[in-house]
Design an enzyme around this catalytic site. Structure first.
Site, mmCIF file in Angstrom:
data_model
loop_
_atom_site.group_PDB
_atom_site.id
_atom_site.type_symbol
_atom_site.label_atom_id
_atom_site.label_comp_id
_atom_site.label_asym_id
_atom_site.label_seq_id
_atom_site.Cartn_x
_atom_site.Cartn_y
_atom_site.Cartn_z
ATOM 1 N N CYS A 27 -1.428 0.677 7.420
ATOM 2 C CA CYS A 27 -2.868 0.413 7.559
ATOM 3 C C CYS A 27 -3.309 -0.809 6.752
ATOM 4 C CB CYS A 27 -3.685 1.625 7.127
ATOM 5 S SG CYS A 27 -3.375 3.097 8.115
ATOM 6 N N ARG A 28 -3.400 -0.653 5.428
ATOM 7 C CA ARG A 28 -3.966 -1.730 4.616
ATOM 8 C C ARG A 28 -3.066 -2.948 4.482
ATOM 9 N NH1 ARG A 28 -5.104 2.149 -0.333
ATOM 10 N NH2 ARG A 28 -3.207 3.017 0.600
ATOM 11 N N SER A 29 -1.824 -2.727 4.019
ATOM 12 C CA SER A 29 -0.978 -3.904 3.750
ATOM 13 C C SER A 29 -0.575 -4.678 5.009
ATOM 14 C CB SER A 29 0.243 -3.530 2.902
ATOM 15 O OG SER A 29 1.061 -2.581 3.534
ATOM 16 N N ASP A 62 -8.439 3.641 1.318
ATOM 17 C CA ASP A 62 -7.447 3.971 2.341
ATOM 18 C C ASP A 62 -8.178 4.432 3.595
ATOM 19 O OD1 ASP A 62 -5.389 4.855 3.867
ATOM 20 O OD2 ASP A 62 -4.373 5.922 2.246
ATOM 21 N N CYS A 108 0.862 -1.188 0.000
ATOM 22 C CA CYS A 108 0.000 0.000 0.000
ATOM 23 C C CYS A 108 0.895 1.233 0.000
ATOM 24 C CB CYS A 108 -0.974 -0.026 1.184
ATOM 25 S SG CYS A 108 -0.205 0.023 2.812
ATOM 26 N N ASN A 166 2.271 1.431 4.408
ATOM 27 C CA ASN A 166 2.587 0.148 5.068
ATOM 28 C C ASN A 166 2.279 0.192 6.567
ATOM 29 O OD1 ASN A 166 5.500 -2.044 5.538
ATOM 30 N ND2 ASN A 166 3.393 -2.587 5.155
HETATM 31 P P1 4NP Z 1 -1.796 2.807 4.129
HETATM 32 O O1 4NP Z 1 -2.456 4.137 4.720
HETATM 33 O O2 4NP Z 1 -1.241 3.153 2.780
HETATM 34 O O3 4NP Z 1 -2.949 1.856 4.045
HETATM 35 O O4 4NP Z 1 -0.730 2.365 5.115
HETATM 36 C C1 4NP Z 1 -1.782 5.358 4.801
HETATM 37 C C2 4NP Z 1 -0.965 5.604 5.865
HETATM 38 C C3 4NP Z 1 -0.322 6.840 5.975
HETATM 39 C C4 4NP Z 1 -0.518 7.789 5.005
HETATM 40 C C5 4NP Z 1 -1.343 7.530 3.935
HETATM 41 C C6 4NP Z 1 -1.969 6.307 3.822
HETATM 42 N N1 4NP Z 1 0.114 9.050 5.121
HETATM 43 O O5 4NP Z 1 -0.185 9.939 4.307
HETATM 44 O O6 4NP Z 1 0.969 9.237 5.998
#
Ligand code: 4NP
Length: 146
Positions: A8-10, A119, A3, A6
């Protein structure tokens, strides 16, 4: 499982697949990464940890890292959570073989082909639960195929 951050989703995707693989006594090496490096070295978002814990999956020990070109050598299949992740991964692919390993995770669900795992970063806990169920559905479909 790839993702953006790294955190939240992955990490949830990694935890779900790892549990299913262990439950089935399969031998599949699983990891996750983010296309960005802002959260490298961090544990998953507390909301992701809490959500996985609700379903008896412990992801609290995972540590975020950035996706690198070496991942094309270390893994046979690379699943992007959304279109933007997919494009970022493909942008560092060295050849057609690298590219052939990459796809959108939700393409395993015929009704969600070309769709993104939303997200949940900007939302509340409910978004994480919805994403968890979506990831689980995709993993079940993937495991039926391998
Ligand atoms: P992820 O979510 O891609 O599912 O881990 C996010 C975590 C942090 C951010 C964006 C998406 N950020 O902008 O810091």
């Amino acid at each position: 499982m790839v993702c953006l951050g790294n955190i939240c989703r992955s990490p949830m995707a990694e935890g779900i697949l790892r549990k299913k693989v262990e439950d089935r006594n399969l031998q599949i090496q699983i990891d996750s990464a983010g296309t960005g490096d802002w959260h490298a070295g961090e544990h998953p978002d507390p909301r992701a940890i809490a959500t996985a814990k609700k379903f008896q999956i412990n992801i609290s020990n995972q540590v975020a890292r950035q996706f690198t070109v070496n991942d094309f050598d270390n893994f046979d299949r690379i699943f992007a959570m959304d279109q933007s992740n997919l494009e970022n991964i493909l942008s560092i692919a060295r050849n057609e073989n690298d590219k052939s390993k990459v796809g959108l995770l939700l393409d395993f669900l015929p009704h969600l082909k070309n769709k993104n795992v939303p997200d949940p970063w900007f939302g509340g806990d409910e978004g994480f639960i919805d994403v968890f169920h979506l990831l689980e559905e995709a993993m079940d479909s993937y495991l039926k195929k391998v």
